[in-house]
Design a protein around this motif. Structure first.
Motif, PDB file in Angstrom:
ATOM      1  N   ASN A  33       0.819  -1.218   0.000  1.00 28.28           N
ATOM      2  CA  ASN A  33       0.000   0.000   0.000  1.00 28.28           C
ATOM      3  C   ASN A  33       0.854   1.270   0.000  1.00 28.28           C
ATOM      4  N   ASN A  34       2.130   1.098  -0.311  1.00 28.82           N
ATOM      5  CA  ASN A  34       3.057   2.222  -0.455  1.00 28.82           C
ATOM      6  C   ASN A  34       3.123   3.083   0.810  1.00 28.82           C
ATOM      7  N   LEU A  35       3.266   2.398   1.936  1.00 31.66           N
ATOM      8  CA  LEU A  35       3.492   3.073   3.204  1.00 31.66           C
ATOM      9  C   LEU A  35       4.941   2.845   3.614  1.00 31.66           C
ATOM     10  N   THR A 107      -5.357   0.825  -1.029  1.00 36.88           N
ATOM     11  CA  THR A 107      -4.981   2.182  -1.424  1.00 36.88           C
ATOM     12  C   THR A 107      -6.191   3.106  -1.521  1.00 36.88           C
ATOM     13  N   MET A 110      -6.770   4.341   2.873  1.00 40.60           N
ATOM     14  CA  MET A 110      -5.448   4.366   3.491  1.00 40.60           C
ATOM     15  C   MET A 110      -5.496   4.401   5.015  1.00 40.60           C
ATOM     16  N   SER A 114      -3.310   1.911   7.209  1.00 42.48           N
ATOM     17  CA  SER A 114      -2.436   2.391   8.280  1.00 42.48           C
ATOM     18  C   SER A 114      -2.733   1.685   9.598  1.00 42.48           C
ATOM     19  N   LEU A 172       8.146   8.893  -1.175  1.00 37.21           N
ATOM     20  CA  LEU A 172       6.716   8.972  -0.906  1.00 37.21           C
ATOM     21  C   LEU A 172       6.230  10.401  -1.103  1.00 37.21           C
ATOM     22  N   GLU A 176       1.083   9.977   1.675  1.00 39.52           N
ATOM     23  CA  GLU A 176       1.507   8.652   2.117  1.00 39.52           C
ATOM     24  C   GLU A 176       2.357   8.734   3.379  1.00 39.52           C
ATOM     25  N   TYR A 179      -0.009   9.150   6.346  1.00 38.53           N
ATOM     26  CA  TYR A 179      -0.632   7.879   6.718  1.00 38.53           C
ATOM     27  C   TYR A 179       0.378   6.952   7.393  1.00 38.53           C
ATOM     28  N   THR A 180       1.631   7.048   6.989  1.00 39.56           N
ATOM     29  CA  THR A 180       2.673   6.261   7.646  1.00 39.56           C
ATOM     30  C   THR A 180       2.818   6.679   9.107  1.00 39.56           C
TER      31      THR A 180
END
Length: 291
Positions: A33-35, A107, A110, A114, A172, A176, A179-180
């Motif tokens: 999810n590109n975190l 995605t 998010m 997370s 990122l 993103e 959310y991380t």
């Protein structure tokens, strides 16, 4: 004198389980999810995002210097557990990335991604920590800070992770990264809650002229023991007794009712107890462990 704790097979099994949960969460919720992530894991994800280097390899490469710190400062047992945790995470991650066909694409939500990223990572690391291990990196640093500075493990993670997430902006976008931060915060809270222990409760200090009746009521109604502490009033300068009692969180209202019925004017304070051990909590009156 340094006390050497024995190497336990049970601890090793749980460290392996925790490492799997950790690796599963990183791959399926962070990577898919590109975190990003905090700590050394976050650094490995930065290297993956920039150079496509496998986190299973870079994790080991980054941790080799810290292995020596772990041995010198944390002792032989923690060192061995750390080796197991670090290598098992790298192995689990490589296996999950190569053989898992599961795709958890969140995605479009998010927040959910997370929360689950923080949950899996927090539970995985919490299991590892509770069994005396680490997965290297900031895990080692956090345990050292906890021992010598007194910070909670979750707090150390949060501070270090913030700077790693800032660096994650190299691959990122700001959304993103935000959310991380949420995932990291959830993970830190999960770790702290697992570190606090299963048998948490509330401690009460009761000041009353009817302390004997209150103590008798607590003994008879709640089957809890009380302790009488000798104190001195700051204003009156008179000696007095303070009742101290620890109860389960679900017993607080019962305790308040008993005190109020006997002495409505009693002075009562409550504070949280992170972990309780002993008769009535982890053992019964015959010193048999409670299930």
């Amino acid at each position: 004198m340094t006390v050497q704790l024995p190497i336990r097979f049970r601890n090793i099994i749980f460290i392996l389980i925790g490492s799997f949960i950790f690796a599963f969460g990183v791959y399926h919720f962070n990577v898919q999810n590109n975190l990003a992530e905090g700590g050394f894991t976050g650094i490995t994800l930065i290297l993956r995002g920039l150079f496509d280097w496998s986190p299973s390899i870079t994790n080991l490469a980054l941790n080799i210097p810290l292995f020596f710190v772990s041995y010198k400062l944390l002792g032989r047992t923690t060192f061995i557990y750390t080796l197991i945790g670090t290598f098992s995470f790298s192995i689990w991650y490589a296996l999950v990335a190569k053989y898992s066909n599961l795709v958890i694409d969140l995605t479009d939500d998010m927040v959910l991604a997370s929360l689950f990223a923080g949950l899996f990572i927090g539970v995985g690391l919490g299991i590892i920590f509770n069994n005396g291990g680490t997965t290297g990196g900031v895990d080692i640093i956090a345990r050292l800070v906890q021992r010598y500075v007194g910070w909670s493990i979750g707090k150390t993670f949060l501070v270090f992770d913030f700077f790693v997430i800032v660096l994650s902006l190299t691959y990122l976008d700001i959304r993103e990264a935000m959310y991380t931060l949420l995932a990291v915060y959830v993970g830190a809270r999960v770790i702290d809650s697992m570190q606090e222990g299963t048998y948490a409760g509330k401690a009460a200090m009761i000041i009353s002229d009817h302390r004997t009746s209150i103590a008798d009521g607590i003994h008879a109604t709640m089957n809890r023991g009380t302790t009488r502490l000798i104190a001195k009033g700051g204003y009156s300068n008179k000696e007095l007794e303070v009742l101290y009692v620890v109860v389960g969180r679900n017993e607080v209202n019962r305790l308040k009712t008993i005190v109020k019925q006997i002495d409505p004017h009693a002075f009562v304070t409550f504070h949280h107890v992170y972990e309780v051990g002993g008769e009535g909590f982890t053992f019964d009156e015959n010193r048999i462990p409670l299930k």
